[in-house]
Design a protein around this motif. Structure first.
Motif, PDB file in Angstrom:
ATOM      1  N   LEU A 182      39.431  27.573  88.833  1.00 29.97           N
ATOM      2  CA  LEU A 182      40.631  26.752  88.928  1.00 29.97           C
ATOM      3  C   LEU A 182      41.638  27.015  87.813  1.00 29.97           C
ATOM      4  CD1 LEU A 182      39.070  23.282  89.887  1.00 29.97           C
ATOM      5  CD2 LEU A 182      40.466  24.747  91.366  1.00 29.97           C
ATOM      6  N   PHE A 183      41.151  27.352  86.603  1.00 32.42           N
ATOM      7  CA  PHE A 183      42.047  27.350  85.453  1.00 32.42           C
ATOM      8  C   PHE A 183      42.144  28.659  84.673  1.00 32.42           C
ATOM      9  CE2 PHE A 183      40.267  23.032  86.028  1.00 32.42           C
ATOM     10  CZ  PHE A 183      41.440  22.380  86.417  1.00 32.42           C
ATOM     11  N   ALA A 184      41.310  29.661  84.987  1.00 32.79           N
ATOM     12  CA  ALA A 184      41.329  30.904  84.206  1.00 32.79           C
ATOM     13  C   ALA A 184      42.676  31.608  84.254  1.00 32.79           C
ATOM     14  CB  ALA A 184      40.222  31.851  84.681  1.00 32.79           C
ATOM     15  N   LYS A 185      43.444  31.348  85.316  1.00 32.67           N
ATOM     16  CA  LYS A 185      44.774  31.983  85.416  1.00 32.67           C
ATOM     17  C   LYS A 185      45.678  31.565  84.256  1.00 32.67           C
ATOM     18  CE  LYS A 185      46.492  28.442  88.669  1.00 32.67           C
ATOM     19  NZ  LYS A 185      45.192  27.720  88.798  1.00 32.67           N
ATOM     20  N   ASN A 186      45.337  30.454  83.617  1.00 34.99           N
ATOM     21  CA  ASN A 186      46.135  29.971  82.487  1.00 34.99           C
ATOM     22  C   ASN A 186      45.508  30.299  81.135  1.00 34.99           C
ATOM     23  OD1 ASN A 186      48.022  28.682  84.263  1.00 34.99           O
ATOM     24  ND2 ASN A 186      46.570  26.996  84.512  1.00 34.99           N
ATOM     25  N   TYR A 187      44.324  30.907  81.141  1.00 37.11           N
ATOM     26  CA  TYR A 187      43.660  31.246  79.882  1.00 37.11           C
ATOM     27  C   TYR A 187      44.328  32.467  79.242  1.00 37.11           C
ATOM     28  CZ  TYR A 187      39.712  28.271  81.354  1.00 37.11           C
ATOM     29  OH  TYR A 187      38.917  27.230  81.763  1.00 37.11           O
ATOM     30  N   LYS A 188      44.216  32.553  77.929  1.00 39.81           N
ATOM     31  CA  LYS A 188      44.686  33.712  77.189  1.00 39.81           C
ATOM     32  C   LYS A 188      43.470  34.539  76.753  1.00 39.81           C
ATOM     33  CE  LYS A 188      49.063  32.570  77.244  1.00 39.81           C
ATOM     34  NZ  LYS A 188      50.034  33.350  78.038  1.00 39.81           N
ATOM     35  N   PHE A 189      43.454  35.803  77.140  1.00 37.26           N
ATOM     36  CA  PHE A 189      42.271  36.623  76.897  1.00 37.26           C
ATOM     37  C   PHE A 189      42.440  37.599  75.732  1.00 37.26           C
ATOM     38  CE2 PHE A 189      41.822  35.237  81.295  1.00 37.26           C
ATOM     39  CZ  PHE A 189      40.539  34.742  81.272  1.00 37.26           C
ATOM     40  N   ASN A 190      43.544  37.474  75.002  1.00 38.84           N
ATOM     41  CA  ASN A 190      43.684  38.292  73.801  1.00 38.84           C
ATOM     42  C   ASN A 190      42.815  37.707  72.693  1.00 38.84           C
ATOM     43  OD1 ASN A 190      45.456  36.054  73.950  1.00 38.84           O
ATOM     44  ND2 ASN A 190      46.706  36.872  72.284  1.00 38.84           N
ATOM     45  N   THR A 191      42.140  38.562  71.974  1.00 33.35           N
ATOM     46  CA  THR A 191      41.217  38.142  70.920  1.00 33.35           C
ATOM     47  C   THR A 191      41.368  39.069  69.723  1.00 33.35           C
ATOM     48  OG1 THR A 191      39.433  39.597  71.682  1.00 33.35           O
ATOM     49  CG2 THR A 191      39.531  37.393  72.661  1.00 33.35           C
ATOM     50  N   THR A 192      40.601  38.796  68.682  1.00 38.70           N
ATOM     51  CA  THR A 192      40.497  39.766  67.596  1.00 38.70           C
ATOM     52  C   THR A 192      39.752  40.988  68.117  1.00 38.70           C
ATOM     53  OG1 THR A 192      38.447  38.710  66.855  1.00 38.70           O
ATOM     54  CG2 THR A 192      40.500  37.979  65.825  1.00 38.70           C
ATOM     55  N   SER A 193      39.877  42.087  67.424  1.00 34.50           N
ATOM     56  CA  SER A 193      39.215  43.322  67.846  1.00 34.50           C
ATOM     57  C   SER A 193      37.735  43.318  67.466  1.00 34.50           C
ATOM     58  CB  SER A 193      39.910  44.525  67.206  1.00 34.50           C
ATOM     59  OG  SER A 193      41.240  44.618  67.649  1.00 34.50           O
ATOM     60  N   ALA A 194      37.002  44.236  68.056  1.00 36.11           N
ATOM     61  CA  ALA A 194      35.573  44.372  67.767  1.00 36.11           C
ATOM     62  C   ALA A 194      35.343  44.668  66.292  1.00 36.11           C
ATOM     63  CB  ALA A 194      34.981  45.492  68.618  1.00 36.11           C
ATOM     64  N   VAL A 195      34.223  44.181  65.785  1.00 33.24           N
ATOM     65  CA  VAL A 195      33.828  44.462  64.404  1.00 33.24           C
ATOM     66  C   VAL A 195      32.401  44.997  64.392  1.00 33.24           C
ATOM     67  CG1 VAL A 195      35.337  42.711  63.407  1.00 33.24           C
ATOM     68  CG2 VAL A 195      33.010  42.092  64.074  1.00 33.24           C
ATOM     69  N   TYR A 196      32.076  45.749  63.366  1.00 27.27           N
ATOM     70  CA  TYR A 196      30.712  46.258  63.231  1.00 27.27           C
ATOM     71  C   TYR A 196      29.777  45.136  62.816  1.00 27.27           C
ATOM     72  CZ  TYR A 196      26.644  48.850  61.664  1.00 27.27           C
ATOM     73  OH  TYR A 196      25.353  49.303  61.494  1.00 27.27           O
ATOM     74  N   ILE A 197      28.630  45.037  63.470  1.00 24.64           N
ATOM     75  CA  ILE A 197      27.648  43.986  63.193  1.00 24.64           C
ATOM     76  C   ILE A 197      26.548  44.563  62.300  1.00 24.64           C
ATOM     77  CG2 ILE A 197      25.964  42.406  64.218  1.00 24.64           C
ATOM     78  CD1 ILE A 197      27.682  42.525  66.798  1.00 24.64           C
ATOM     79  N   GLU A 198      26.463  44.054  61.093  1.00 18.13           N
ATOM     80  CA  GLU A 198      25.479  44.563  60.136  1.00 18.13           C
ATOM     81  C   GLU A 198      24.049  44.239  60.554  1.00 18.13           C
ATOM     82  OE1 GLU A 198      25.965  46.466  57.591  1.00 18.13           O
ATOM     83  OE2 GLU A 198      28.142  46.386  57.364  1.00 18.13           O
TER      84      GLU A 198
END
Length: 333
Positions: A182-198
């Motif tokens: 119902l609502f994903a059309k209004n979500y923003k999918f931009n995020t921070t970029s991937a980071v290395y996981i120690e």
């Protein structure tokens, strides 16, 4: 979104899955998480993944196909972890092998192995990267994205997975499938970029604990709404005055109640999807780095990469605005 290389029968399998996705993020959630995770990757890994973004997006639902359509008995426990039933958190086994030594197969099947399976998938994906096995990389990465997404759904970390213990049955699919639909059309999918996981093990458990912390507030919000909303406004009522049921005998919630719950949750679903995007891209990136950062450019033809260059540039601009290109997932409700 371009991919002129892959046209697998997986597309057909995913279509079969529509009727079975009652215990997962569903088509809309999983496809958007895997798709956006590609956009969050650093180059050059992003270039390779973007060449196959259609496959990675569509294949995100295949673990559910194995579970429901194919009836793979081993698949079910990979999707959840009933944390309350495993005792003290500091006594959790560190690996799946340790878990098998501590608990019998019946217990593990009932209560789930999700965090340990994520760790196992990381080992396999790292090996596939190291050996530059293209098909294995794409399948394993896509599947891994599915399980990481499941680890961000609160009720996948609880024995009360569908509100059955608190008279809130149906909350699972309402939260993770109906609300995104119902609502994903209004979500923003931009995020921070991937980071290395120690520390992959620690990062996996951090996800599990963070997600589990949302179980109580999620159920409390729904419980409060139910007590202040008339039953005939919570559910869809059929011509006979009874609560409408779907083909799986589940109660059908009204759009109005779904809207109320979505507002009361104050962004919880969108936030969990965004966390899953960052985690998925970071786990992919970490596997590649741990494999020695192999050059994947020769796994695809120069023509394919050149063909997708403009598309990648365009889609990155859209993603930076929170949008995803070309996604029209089939609805489940």
């Amino acid at each position: 979104m371009k991919n002129i290389k892959f046209k697998p029968t997986i597309v057909l399998l995913s279509a079969i899955a529509i009727g079975f996705l009652t215990l997962s993020w569903g088509i809309i959630g999983h496809e958007r998480i895997n798709n956006a995770a590609v956009m969050a990757l650093p180059k050059p890994l992003q270039i390779f993944f973007y060449n196959h973004i259609d496959f990675i997006t569509t294949e995100s639902t295949v673990p559910d196909v194995r579970k429901y359509a194919v009836n793979d008995k081993a698949e079910g426990p990979r999707h959840y972890f009933d944390m309350e039933n495993y005792g003290s958190t500091d006594s959790f086994p560190k690996t799946l092998e340790e878990a098998k030594q501590k608990y019998d197969a019946k217990f593990l099947d009932k209560n789930g192995i999700l965090p340990w399976y994520i760790q196992d998938m990381m080992v396999k994906l790292t090996k596939a990267f190291k050996e530059k096995r293209k098909t294995e990389i794409l399948f394993l990465a896509s599947d891994l994205g599915h399980y990481i997404a499941d680890a961000h759904m609160p009720l996948h970390t609880s024995d009360n997975h569908d509100g059955q213990n608190t008279n809130q049955k149906g909350i699972h699919s309402l939260w993770e499938s109906r609300l995104p639909e119902l609502f994903a059309k209004n979500y923003k999918f931009n995020t921070t970029s991937a980071v290395y996981i120690e520390d992959v093990e620690k990062a996996t458990w951090d996800i599990m604990f963070d997600t589990h912390s949302l179980v109580e507030p999620l159920l409390a919000i729904d419980k409060s709404l139910r007590t202040t909303t008339p039953e005939n406004e919570i559910y869809v009522i059929d011509a006979e005055g009874k609560i409408a049921k779907n083909k799986y005998n589940g109660m059908v919630y009204s759009d109005e109640y779904a809207k109320k719950l979505h507002v009361a949750l104050n962004g919880m679903v969108e936030n969990q999807m965004k966390k899953a995007i960052v985690a998925t891209s970071s786990f992919w990136y970490t596997a590649w780095v741990n494999a020695g950062k192999p050059d994947l450019s020769n796994l695809d033809s120069e023509e394919l990469t050149k063909y997708n260059k403009k598309g990648l540039k365009r889609d990155l601009k859209l993603w930076e605005k929170g949008k995803l290109f070309g996604l029209e997932s089939e609805k489940e409700f």
